[in-house]
Design an enzyme around this catalytic site. Sequence first.
Site, short mmCIF file in Angstrom:
data_model
loop_
_atom_site.label_atom_id
_atom_site.label_comp_id
_atom_site.label_asym_id
_atom_site.label_seq_id
_atom_site.Cartn_x
_atom_site.Cartn_y
_atom_site.Cartn_z
N GLY A 47 0.88 -1.36 0.05
CA GLY A 47 -0.03 0.10 0.08
C GLY A 47 0.79 1.38 -0.06
O GLY A 47 2.01 1.39 -0.72
N CYS A 79 6.03 -5.31 0.45
CA CYS A 79 6.18 -3.85 -0.24
C CYS A 79 6.11 -2.77 0.90
O CYS A 79 7.26 -2.83 1.61
CB CYS A 79 5.21 -3.90 -1.39
SG CYS A 79 5.66 -2.66 -2.45
N HIS A 170 4.70 -8.63 -4.15
CA HIS A 170 3.50 -8.99 -3.70
C HIS A 170 2.94 -10.47 -3.98
O HIS A 170 2.02 -10.79 -4.70
CB HIS A 170 2.09 -7.99 -4.43
CG HIS A 170 2.26 -6.60 -4.40
ND1 HIS A 170 1.44 -6.22 -3.07
CD2 HIS A 170 3.12 -5.32 -4.33
CE1 HIS A 170 1.51 -4.63 -3.10
NE2 HIS A 170 2.61 -4.36 -3.64
N GLU A 172 0.91 -11.82 -2.41
CA GLU A 172 -0.67 -11.99 -2.37
C GLU A 172 -1.36 -11.93 -3.84
O GLU A 172 -2.52 -12.39 -3.72
CB GLU A 172 -1.14 -11.16 -1.16
CG GLU A 172 -1.33 -9.58 -1.58
CD GLU A 172 -0.16 -8.90 -1.82
OE1 GLU A 172 1.06 -9.36 -1.53
OE2 GLU A 172 -0.25 -7.83 -1.90
N1 GLN Z 1 5.45 2.82 -3.05
C1 GLN Z 1 4.98 2.42 -1.84
C2 GLN Z 1 5.63 2.92 -0.41
O1 GLN Z 1 6.66 3.77 -0.66
C3 GLN Z 1 5.07 0.89 -1.49
C4 GLN Z 1 4.23 0.33 -2.91
C5 GLN Z 1 3.48 -0.94 -2.47
O2 GLN Z 1 3.48 -1.32 -1.27
N2 GLN Z 1 3.12 -1.68 -3.49
O3 GLN Z 1 5.13 2.91 0.60
#
Ligand code: GLN
Length: 194
Positions: A47, A79, A170, A172
């Site tokens: 996220g 992520c 990811h 998931e």
């Molecule tokens: N770019 C997001 C961040 O820096 C991470 C991206 C993701 O979770 N898909 O938090």
Amino acid sequence: MRIGVLAVQGAFAEHITKLNGMGVDCIELRQRTDLEQSFDGLILPGGESTVQGKLLQEQQMLEPLRNRVRQGLPVLGTCAGLILLAQKIVDDETVWLGTLPVCVRRNAYGRQLGSFRTEAEVEGIGTVPMTFIRAPYVESPLVADAQILARVDGRIVAVRYGNQIGAAFHPELDEDDRIHEMFLRLCRQHRTNG
Ligand code: GLN
């Protein structure tokens, strides 16, 4: 067994769907009182780490989560979740949970490669598909016993330190269950060892 999935923002529903499909119950962690329920492992989804971190701060969830992870609660951060776990973020003073001794670089692949799919070998489980979305990578481990689990183009994209697994991609979002299985093995072990 029951897994707590951080559900303040981001791709938490996808983790829950995958775990339910694997026969594992989940609870959504949205506020501090949710942490009073019992769970055997923690998932920090992808996220936006800044949004998630601020919400955790507002909800006063950072400290209890940090304590649980330090005490050995197995955690899988994907992520943004990897960024929440990291002890250091490149060019940034912010530390959220700070339990995983690695330095991460956010949005590390630049504009052209903002999102991409590939596959790569993960230590101990073989080649798995990997979906990257504005992903970080691990610039450097900060301790010798942080285990590098996977690299893509020479860059570290998955690490393990004790019961903490961090993945830049990811798992998931792909059909392959092996990253979640690896995490659930840690949860089962932890549960058995008390
Ligand atoms: N770019 C997001 C961040 O820096 C991470 C991206 C993701 O979770 N898909 O938090």
